[in-house]
Scaffold this active site. Sequence first.
Site, PDB file in Angstrom:
ATOM      1  N   VAL A 188       7.160  12.360 -38.268  1.00 11.15           N
ATOM      2  CA  VAL A 188       6.456  11.411 -39.121  1.00 11.15           C
ATOM      3  C   VAL A 188       5.904  10.252 -38.295  1.00 11.15           C
ATOM      4  CG1 VAL A 188       6.705   9.807 -41.048  1.00 11.15           C
ATOM      5  CG2 VAL A 188       7.794  12.055 -41.146  1.00 11.15           C
ATOM      6  N   ALA A 189       6.677   9.776 -37.323  1.00 11.89           N
ATOM      7  CA  ALA A 189       6.251   8.644 -36.514  1.00 11.89           C
ATOM      8  C   ALA A 189       5.035   8.966 -35.661  1.00 11.89           C
ATOM      9  CB  ALA A 189       7.402   8.175 -35.618  1.00 11.89           C
ATOM     10  N   ASP A 225     -44.038   8.139 -29.030  1.00 11.79           N
ATOM     11  CA  ASP A 225     -45.475   8.147 -29.212  1.00 11.79           C
ATOM     12  C   ASP A 225     -45.987   6.720 -29.011  1.00 11.79           C
ATOM     13  OD1 ASP A 225     -47.987   8.986 -29.800  1.00 11.79           O
ATOM     14  OD2 ASP A 225     -47.637   9.360 -31.929  1.00 11.79           O
ATOM     15  N   ASP A 246     -44.999  12.549 -35.466  1.00  7.86           N
ATOM     16  CA  ASP A 246     -45.471  12.337 -36.828  1.00  7.86           C
ATOM     17  C   ASP A 246     -46.314  13.482 -37.370  1.00  7.86           C
ATOM     18  OD1 ASP A 246     -47.707  12.030 -35.321  1.00  7.86           O
ATOM     19  OD2 ASP A 246     -48.085   9.939 -35.842  1.00  7.86           O
ATOM     20  N   ASP A 254     -45.655  18.462 -34.155  1.00  4.37           N
ATOM     21  CA  ASP A 254     -44.525  17.819 -33.483  1.00  4.37           C
ATOM     22  C   ASP A 254     -43.192  18.415 -33.907  1.00  4.37           C
ATOM     23  OD1 ASP A 254     -46.073  16.027 -32.037  1.00  4.37           O
ATOM     24  OD2 ASP A 254     -46.085  14.548 -33.647  1.00  4.37           O
ATOM     25  N   GLU A 273       7.477   3.026 -33.336  1.00  8.19           N
ATOM     26  CA  GLU A 273       8.039   3.883 -34.373  1.00  8.19           C
ATOM     27  C   GLU A 273       8.904   4.989 -33.782  1.00  8.19           C
ATOM     28  OE1 GLU A 273       4.777   5.300 -36.660  1.00  8.19           O
ATOM     29  OE2 GLU A 273       4.361   3.382 -37.622  1.00  8.19           O
ATOM     30  N   THR A 306       0.734  -0.524 -44.713  1.00  6.87           N
ATOM     31  CA  THR A 306       0.313  -1.714 -43.972  1.00  6.87           C
ATOM     32  C   THR A 306      -0.783  -1.431 -42.952  1.00  6.87           C
ATOM     33  OG1 THR A 306       2.000  -1.426 -42.245  1.00  6.87           O
ATOM     34  CG2 THR A 306       2.647  -2.640 -44.216  1.00  6.87           C
TER      35      THR A 306
END
Length: 893
Positions: A287-288, A334, A610, A614, A679, A709
């Site tokens: 768990v830690a 461009d 554009d 392209d 932990e 926390t």
Amino acid sequence: MASSGRERDPAAIDPREPTARVFRDLRTTAGGLTSREAWRRLEVHGPNDLPHHAVRGWPVALLRQLTHPLALLLWIAGVLAWIVGTHELALAIVAVILLNSALAFWQEEQAEQAVEALGDYLPQHSQVRRDGSPARVLATELVPGDVLLLGEGDRVPADARLLSGALEIDASALTGESSPVERTADLPDTARRPVDSPVLVFSGTVCTGGSAEAVVHATGRHTELGRIAMLSARVRLAESPLERQVRRVAWLIAAVATGVAAAFLPLGVLAGLTWTQAFVFAIGLLVANVPEGLLPTITLSLAAGVRSMARSGALVKRLSAVETLGSTTVICTDKTGTLTRNVMRVVETRDGVGAPASPRPEFAVAVARCTTADERTNSGDPMELALLAFSRSVGEGLSSEWRDAERARLFRFDTHLKRMTTVDHLASRYVAHVKGAPEEVLPRCTSSQDDRGAVRSLTDQERARLLDVVNEMAGRGLRVIAVACRDFPVLPSDRETAETDLCLFGLIGLIDPPREEVAAAVSACHAAGIRVHVVTGDNGRTAAAIARQVGIGADQVVDGADLDAMAESDLDELLMSGQEIVFCRAAPEGKLRIADALHHCEQVVAMTGDGVNDAPALRRADLGVAMGASGTDVAREAATVVLTDDNFATIVSGIEEGRRVYDNVRKFVLYIFAHAVPEVLPFLLFALSGGAIPLPLTVLQILAIDLGTETLPALALGRERAEPGLMDRPPRTRSDSVVTRRLLLRAWGIMGVISGILVLTGFFAVLLAAGWRPGADVSGNAVLHHAYLQATTVTFLGIVFCQIGTAFASRTQYVALRQIGLNSNRLLLVGCAFELLFAAAIVYLPPLRAVFNTAPPPVWTYVLMLPFPVLVWGADELYRSLSRARTARCRGL
């Protein structure tokens, strides 16, 4: 005008019938619908969009969260806890899994919705005829009976029947065939399938050439594409490289945690623990070592980056593009509209012999005729709009209706030929008007006109002198256009004939000034180690002049023909030379070659574009960037990022945002990893002492830290502002990992070790003050048992206090905290306040005290713990200070 009567169901209409019958069935005319009728039909037929399918059912999405590596590790811990009889702990672990998975599921859904919502920023529009006049409407508002006006670069928004004109269509989205197909209104329809009909166009296909009018006969789910979509489900987007990398880290954590637990299980038994105690110890280690909030926090951070970039004008289609932007090493941009304002105006004219002169009326009329832009709607190429304004200013304005009425043939601008031609029927003759790049038009001219209209032969020497004039104009940043003409007694049969033996009218110089903000953006790119190449279809001297004005090196100018002839090895060498290159007169294939070469050289390239052509380069680049304001639908579809303002500076803002997001991912990974040591240490101490030292921290208290926390401060670090000097660092490499040795040193070697020592100091201080000695039983003696509960509470609170110091230390990777300001991240302050309140509730609320086995500690312990945040932060601040000094010394050498 359409009848207001009830029209037939579109599904029952055969669009391949003669147009008169189609008009009758749809109750419309060539003039289109009225606005009132269109809105009525929109209510009846609904919006013109495809059916939406969920990415996946929510049970499947939630199951995915329940089975990721870290969740699997907790499942193992829960099963072990149940086996050894600690059912309360097992249930608590299951509750944590469910809560964490629900949180991750919610955050991922929010992230997907953030990406999908970006479509609202760029609604697709279509040109239609409403109330007898051209109008621009949302594609979703199209209805059966609307008359579409289609042109090159448009995406067909609905199924329609051609009324006039001809189109070249890319139907690959519908048929899978990559070759364009011809669609012409007056061709005989003998096709077996509707999709092969020469008079029909379908939603989702793309106009790659030509222009036409068409009447809509099906929208939304009734289109061919809609029917296909009804049978198909959207597949989920693949994980981004960052998410895959972190998932690999998660598997690594799981493997390490399992290995450590398995190794220390027999060690605990040998040290004197019972098997039950050893299993509890192993569960605690598992768990830690699990950072439960890691994956959802990363997803939410990327989604926040997408939203932030959208506010800046960069619309990102995929979460993965955020991190790709941050690692960009080369930008291929461009010129027109990206570096410049794309607001052109004519500032200089020359006659056919190259002398400065006021434009003659014939010259101005020729300029106006050789255009397709429409001044009424301000639609079309910005250069052509500037030419129309110039013609009108000379007093020879020509309405678009009159121009189009007299036009007999149109040869559209070709990216390879670099010219455009119209053939106009004037009285008893036909006149070809040609405009284009001077180096392409001049070789086709055999004569020229001076400012008095006198025609003279054009020799090779004259052509060379005219090219010198062109180069001089281009060197001043002007875009130079050559205009020529030729009379024909009959309509010319092909383009080659129309563009041969021309008479040069003159030269036009247009200016498109650079955007004011681009120079600062280019400077920021250079500071960030990013090179900028210009890839344009414009003249090399013009492009180089603009590039130098905004700070791009333009160290070398490479013509499109030279690029096409260049060997791959030579192109690679040129691109990796460290120079900034201007590629001029570049064809779409050349743009694709550049993107491919940079990718081959392991550069992370952002390519702007554009136009229709392209699209291949935008797809090939690591990051295709399309223009939202002036670009075509095809380019926007192919790109990963769309700029709503077509501004180069927005790309740089996106790169900074990408770097910020990636930095913040590392910050909360550092924050989460730092708490593993304090932990894990209590469990190691418990095991190595053979139980002589009671367990300083319970598993439930670890769960309260990891899930309660720790969560809000980690999320707050994902919203941290850009660190000073962020854009002064070189781009990270593709192999650069989120978890580095430096990060692990800070997390485990500095902040983790100091936090572990501090919290264990608090634990032993409480026990020793109560008279405890190693080996003493803390469960049988009421005084020692209460002291033990207080001691574990101090361990829990000590970690919480250390978390605050870790959070503030994690806010920066290199600079001092004072440089970003203590209060600059208000969300982190809120997160820390919540952290303290949550910890206080666990310690002081009786129901929670009973669950987490806590007891209010003595007041003096708070005095002991108050310096914890400062000590943890201070140690890391000292390390970063020494790192900065070492870096400064290395640079000094």
